[in-house]
Design a protein around this motif. Structure first.
Motif, PDB file in Angstrom:
ATOM      1  N   ALA A  64    -124.707   3.718  39.260  1.00 55.56           N
ATOM      2  CA  ALA A  64    -125.402   2.422  39.235  1.00 55.56           C
ATOM      3  C   ALA A  64    -125.856   1.903  40.571  1.00 55.56           C
ATOM      4  CB  ALA A  64    -124.673   1.165  38.654  1.00 55.56           C
ATOM      5  N   VAL A  69    -129.684  -4.674  36.910  1.00 60.78           N
ATOM      6  CA  VAL A  69    -128.761  -5.003  35.921  1.00 60.78           C
ATOM      7  C   VAL A  69    -129.196  -4.797  34.743  1.00 60.78           C
ATOM      8  CG1 VAL A  69    -127.073  -6.779  35.508  1.00 60.78           C
ATOM      9  CG2 VAL A  69    -127.547  -5.872  37.653  1.00 60.78           C
ATOM     10  N   ALA A  73    -128.006  -2.428  31.733  1.00 61.36           N
ATOM     11  CA  ALA A  73    -126.997  -3.211  30.570  1.00 61.36           C
ATOM     12  C   ALA A  73    -127.790  -2.773  29.164  1.00 61.36           C
ATOM     13  CB  ALA A  73    -127.114  -4.654  30.854  1.00 61.36           C
ATOM     14  N   VAL A 103    -120.817   0.007  40.642  1.00 60.69           N
ATOM     15  CA  VAL A 103    -121.303  -1.134  39.789  1.00 60.69           C
ATOM     16  C   VAL A 103    -121.372  -2.468  41.055  1.00 60.69           C
ATOM     17  CG1 VAL A 103    -120.524  -0.625  37.810  1.00 60.69           C
ATOM     18  CG2 VAL A 103    -118.864  -1.948  39.369  1.00 60.69           C
ATOM     19  N   VAL A 106    -125.248  -3.076  42.301  1.00 67.97           N
ATOM     20  CA  VAL A 106    -126.516  -3.220  41.292  1.00 67.97           C
ATOM     21  C   VAL A 106    -127.208  -4.160  42.017  1.00 67.97           C
ATOM     22  CG1 VAL A 106    -125.148  -2.289  39.164  1.00 67.97           C
ATOM     23  CG2 VAL A 106    -125.079  -4.769  40.048  1.00 67.97           C
ATOM     24  N   GLU A 143    -117.432  -5.828  39.100  1.00 64.80           N
ATOM     25  CA  GLU A 143    -117.819  -5.225  38.106  1.00 64.80           C
ATOM     26  C   GLU A 143    -117.833  -6.276  36.786  1.00 64.80           C
ATOM     27  OE1 GLU A 143    -113.185  -5.655  38.400  1.00 64.80           O
ATOM     28  OE2 GLU A 143    -115.154  -4.780  39.492  1.00 64.80           O
ATOM     29  N   LEU A 146    -121.895  -6.680  35.587  1.00 67.35           N
ATOM     30  CA  LEU A 146    -122.393  -5.713  34.805  1.00 67.35           C
ATOM     31  C   LEU A 146    -121.668  -5.708  33.335  1.00 67.35           C
ATOM     32  CD1 LEU A 146    -124.407  -3.454  34.216  1.00 67.35           C
ATOM     33  CD2 LEU A 146    -122.811  -1.806  34.917  1.00 67.35           C
ATOM     34  N   LEU A 170    -115.993   0.491  34.004  1.00 67.67           N
ATOM     35  CA  LEU A 170    -116.581   0.024  35.349  1.00 67.67           C
ATOM     36  C   LEU A 170    -115.722   0.251  36.750  1.00 67.67           C
ATOM     37  CD1 LEU A 170    -118.282  -3.160  34.071  1.00 67.67           C
ATOM     38  CD2 LEU A 170    -119.228  -0.804  33.901  1.00 67.67           C
TER      39      LEU A 170
END
Length: 199
Positions: A64, A69, A73, A103, A106, A143, A146, A170
């Motif tokens: 990621a 994001v 997702a 993560v 992002v 995390e 996300l 994650l």
């Protein structure tokens, strides 16, 4: 020719089943009858539905770093639900396991990282708390940005969605603890130039 005198014919196979039926229909203002055909075999078609015991789950891994994001997702939510499958069944958990690393790296488009506001309530009077994605990504649990984005793209308040969320793993760094599952690496960045756009 009167309506009750209009011809109709049926085609019967050797087993006595009705294969083809044709008739004439006259609309109130139409000058001539219209030919229509009805096939009862087409009306009895059924949709294949998966059973939980027939589902074969896969493991995929996504990096990621530098990914937008919202677009990530959306992709993750579809894989968790199983909507990428040709035999997708809404009420069956037929999605995959998704492992996401980096993560904490992002990105958001525009000024969303500072202007977007997350609200929560402590449960006490006047206990509304707010924060921004930039603060969450720089905090102890990056995390959660996300995680909340994916959670809000799944069916709301359902046991199936809660079970599917447990299949999302994650990790803030580049390492993860699922090497034994041999996840398939998905190059999400190369799928579209918009997936890594940050402005």
């Amino acid at each position: 020719m009167r309506y009750h005198e209009m011809p109709s014919a049926n085609r019967i196979d050797v087993d006595g089943r009705l294969l083809y039926q044709r008739a004439f229909i006259r609309f109130p203002r139409g000058p001539d009858p219209i030919f229509v055909s009805r096939n009862p075999l087409m009306l009895k078609s059924t949709t294949a539905s998966l059973k939980p015991a027939e589902v074969e789950k896969k493991w995929i891994h996504i990096d990621a770093e530098g990914v937008v994001v919202g677009r990530l997702a959306t992709f993750i939510a579809n894989r968790l639900r199983g909507k990428h499958r040709g035999d997708y069944t809404p009420h069956v958990d037929c999605g995959d396991y998704v492992v996401v690393t980096n993560v904490d790296k992002v990105v958001f488009t525009g000024k969303k990282s500072t202007d977007k506001v997350y609200y929560r309530h402590t449960g006490h009077p006047g206990g509304v708390k707010e924060t921004t994605p930039a603060k969450v990504l720089g905090g102890r649990f990056p995390e959660r940005v996300l995680e909340k984005a994916v959670e809000r793209m799944l069916p709301k308040e359902s046991p199936l969605a809660r079970k599917q969320m447990t299949h999302l793993r994650l990790f803030a760094g580049s390492e993860h603890s699922h090497e034994a599952q041999q996840p398939e690496t998905v190059d999400f960045k190369s799928m579209s130039a918009k997936n890594v756009r940050s402005a």
